[in-house]
Design an enzyme around this catalytic site. Structure first.
Site, mmCIF file in Angstrom:
data_model
loop_
_atom_site.group_PDB
_atom_site.id
_atom_site.type_symbol
_atom_site.label_atom_id
_atom_site.label_comp_id
_atom_site.label_asym_id
_atom_site.label_seq_id
_atom_site.Cartn_x
_atom_site.Cartn_y
_atom_site.Cartn_z
ATOM 1 N N LYS A 59 38.433 55.983 39.979
ATOM 2 C CA LYS A 59 38.726 54.939 38.982
ATOM 3 C C LYS A 59 37.721 53.795 39.097
ATOM 4 O O LYS A 59 36.971 53.724 40.089
ATOM 5 C CB LYS A 59 40.152 54.423 39.196
ATOM 6 C CG LYS A 59 40.368 53.749 40.541
ATOM 7 C CD LYS A 59 41.853 53.502 40.803
ATOM 8 C CE LYS A 59 42.036 52.851 42.171
ATOM 9 N NZ LYS A 59 43.444 52.788 42.573
ATOM 10 N N TYR A 291 23.080 23.893 43.300
ATOM 11 C CA TYR A 291 24.121 23.053 42.688
ATOM 12 C C TYR A 291 24.956 22.340 43.751
ATOM 13 O O TYR A 291 25.382 22.964 44.728
ATOM 14 C CB TYR A 291 25.085 23.904 41.863
ATOM 15 C CG TYR A 291 24.523 24.407 40.563
ATOM 16 C CD1 TYR A 291 24.117 23.517 39.559
ATOM 17 C CD2 TYR A 291 24.419 25.768 40.334
ATOM 18 C CE1 TYR A 291 23.619 24.002 38.356
ATOM 19 C CE2 TYR A 291 23.918 26.251 39.133
ATOM 20 C CZ TYR A 291 23.518 25.361 38.149
ATOM 21 O OH TYR A 291 23.029 25.839 36.974
HETATM 22 C C1 LIG Z 1 43.505 53.401 43.862
HETATM 23 C C2 LIG Z 1 44.577 54.311 44.242
HETATM 24 C C3 LIG Z 1 44.422 55.185 45.337
HETATM 25 C C4 LIG Z 1 43.221 55.160 46.256
HETATM 26 O O1 LIG Z 1 43.346 54.095 47.185
HETATM 27 P P1 LIG Z 1 42.316 53.894 48.392
HETATM 28 O O2 LIG Z 1 42.948 52.860 49.231
HETATM 29 O O3 LIG Z 1 41.042 53.412 47.791
HETATM 30 O O4 LIG Z 1 42.164 55.200 49.069
HETATM 31 C C5 LIG Z 1 45.438 56.097 45.571
HETATM 32 N N1 LIG Z 1 46.535 56.129 44.780
HETATM 33 C C6 LIG Z 1 46.720 55.295 43.755
HETATM 34 C C7 LIG Z 1 47.961 55.382 42.942
HETATM 35 C C8 LIG Z 1 45.748 54.349 43.457
HETATM 36 O O5 LIG Z 1 45.952 53.516 42.431
#
Ligand SMILES: *Cc1c(COP(=O)(O)O)cnc(C)c1O
Length: 398
Positions: A59, A291
């Site tokens: 994702k 800044y």
């Molecule tokens: C993002 C996500 C993961 C992966 O999590 P990590 O800590 O990056 O391994 C797993 N399950 C769900 C439902 C997620 O949203």
């Protein structure tokens, strides 16, 4: 003989020898290593039993690495399913030709979104009877079976159905003919984080027990059905959390969510953030930099102005508390990080030149800087840091 005057539209000599385009590495960029991604995936896979599958969570554009590159590399490394947050992320993978099962971890609100899921053969995450009925209707209309997964809230208190509703939902899904239940899953709330004390253990254990409680009343499901609860942290902490599949993000990118395991597991960070020195200046002692003049030089100082800033994702709250690497040397970033530039104290840097490559995250010589280093000074978490690099930074696959 008359010479035609040069017009402004005539292309200038290209210093990088590329057709028309500038070198994507002229200012700042992200380097991504598919070999590291593949290697990390193999390491995670090696921790699983033979009948436990690995879902690569890609994702947010593969945590900023580029979803397609990560998907390919992780499948080479042993992942057999992909997880994304949004419909668009799933469609991108299908359009690129990925044929493995893809689960949408987010929630869909619109019937059109569900229709698109069915069309692209993406598994939506369901948590209400209403959604089950919508899916059944869409499936009947299209003459296709609709593969879905059910999410149960065991203690995260975010997505998923209430524990008490789960058995009824499973029954409903099993009773409708055109919706196929491909998985039941839940998500851990306290497994990651450096502190894993009695409370965190207890909550994680309670989540597992609640999940088991549902699984016990679940009628036997056929092949291609997966029970899963573990993210990276759950996967690394406890084999009892593996079930039929684990959903791993952070670890595939080369970081352990658990501080105590960083030394033990040899993950390789797959991302490097680099930029170039744009300008070198010498200023006397007592001069305010950037800044707000939040930094005043304490000596005659050689400044390197580096072409990267918060608009690229190096967030402003890091100002004055991070280091960068030039020629393998650690040098402090000073003054406020601005939108497009930041300033480095390069007084002690050897062989500094305009165009020198500055490693902001990653390895240079014996030294390396990782998201954990930024976490320690800012409270940002590694997940958040990796997702913050903007599209202004070209991704270079190495
Ligand atoms: C993002 C996500 C993961 C992966 O999590 P990590 O800590 O990056 O391994 C797993 N399950 C769900 C439902 C997620 O949203």
């Amino acid at each position: 003989m008359e010479v035609e005057p040069k017009t402004i539209s005539e292309p200038l000599a290209n210093p990088f020898g590329l057709e028309g385009d500038a070198d994507p590495r002229q200012r700042a960029w992200v380097e991504v290593s598919p070999n590291c991604l593949e290697r990390n995936t193999r390491i995670v896979k090696s921790l699983l039993s033979n009948d436990c599958q690995l879902m690569a969570v890609v994702k947010a554009d593969g945590y900023g690495h580029g979803a397609l590159v990560v998907a390919s590399a992780s499948i080479r490394g042993g992942a057999s399913q992909l997880g994304v947050a949004t419909l668009q992320e799933g469609i991108e993978l299908r359009k690129a030709g990925f044929e493995v099962p893809i689960l949408l971890l987010g929630s869909l609100v619109d019937v059109e979104d569900l229709r698109a899921c069915l069309h692209w053969q993406l598994m939506p995450t369901l948590s209400t009877i209403h959604e089950v009925n919508l899916c059944e209707k869409l499936a009947i209309d299209s003459g296709r079976k609709f593969s879905v997964q059910l999410k149960i809230d065991t203690g995260m208190t975010r997505l998923g159905c209430d524990l008490s509703e789960a058995p009824g939902l499973v029954k409903t899904i099993n009773s409708v003919k055109n919706v196929q239940l491909k998985g039941v899953y839940s998500h851990l709330a306290l497994a990651d984080g450096d502190l894993y004390g009695a409370l965190e253990k207890e909550v994680t254990q309670q989540q597992k027990e609640r999940f088991d409680q549902v699984l016990r009343v679940l009628p036997a499901q056929g092949d291609g059905f997966f029970r899963h609860i573990a993210n990276s942290a759950g996967t690394l902490r406890d084999k009892a959390l593996h079930y039929d599949m684990v959903r791993v993000g952070l670890a595939l990118y080369g970081y352990s969510p658990i501080k105590q395991l960083i030394e033990q597991i040899d993950f390789s960070p797959a991302l490097a953030l680099k930029a170039r020195v744009n300008l070198i200046r010498e200023v006397p002692k007592g001069v305010g930099v950037s800044y707000g003049h939040r930094f005043i030089t304490k000596r005659k100082t050689r400044l390197a102005v580096v072409g990267i800033g918060y608009a690229d994702g190096v967030v402003r709250s890091l100002s004055g508390s991070i280091f960068v690497l030039i020629n393998g040397q650690l040098l402090p970033q000073i003054g406020a990080i601005t939108m497009d530039q930041m300033v480095v104290d390069a007084t002690d840097c050897q062989d500094l030149a305009i165009g020198s490559v500055v490693t902001i995250l990653g390895k240079d010589g014996d030294q390396s800087i990782g998201p954990k280093d930024w976490s320690e000074v800012s409270g940002l978490i590694p997940w958040e840091i990796l997702c913050s690099f903007k599209h202004r930074l070209p991704r270079i696959v190495i």
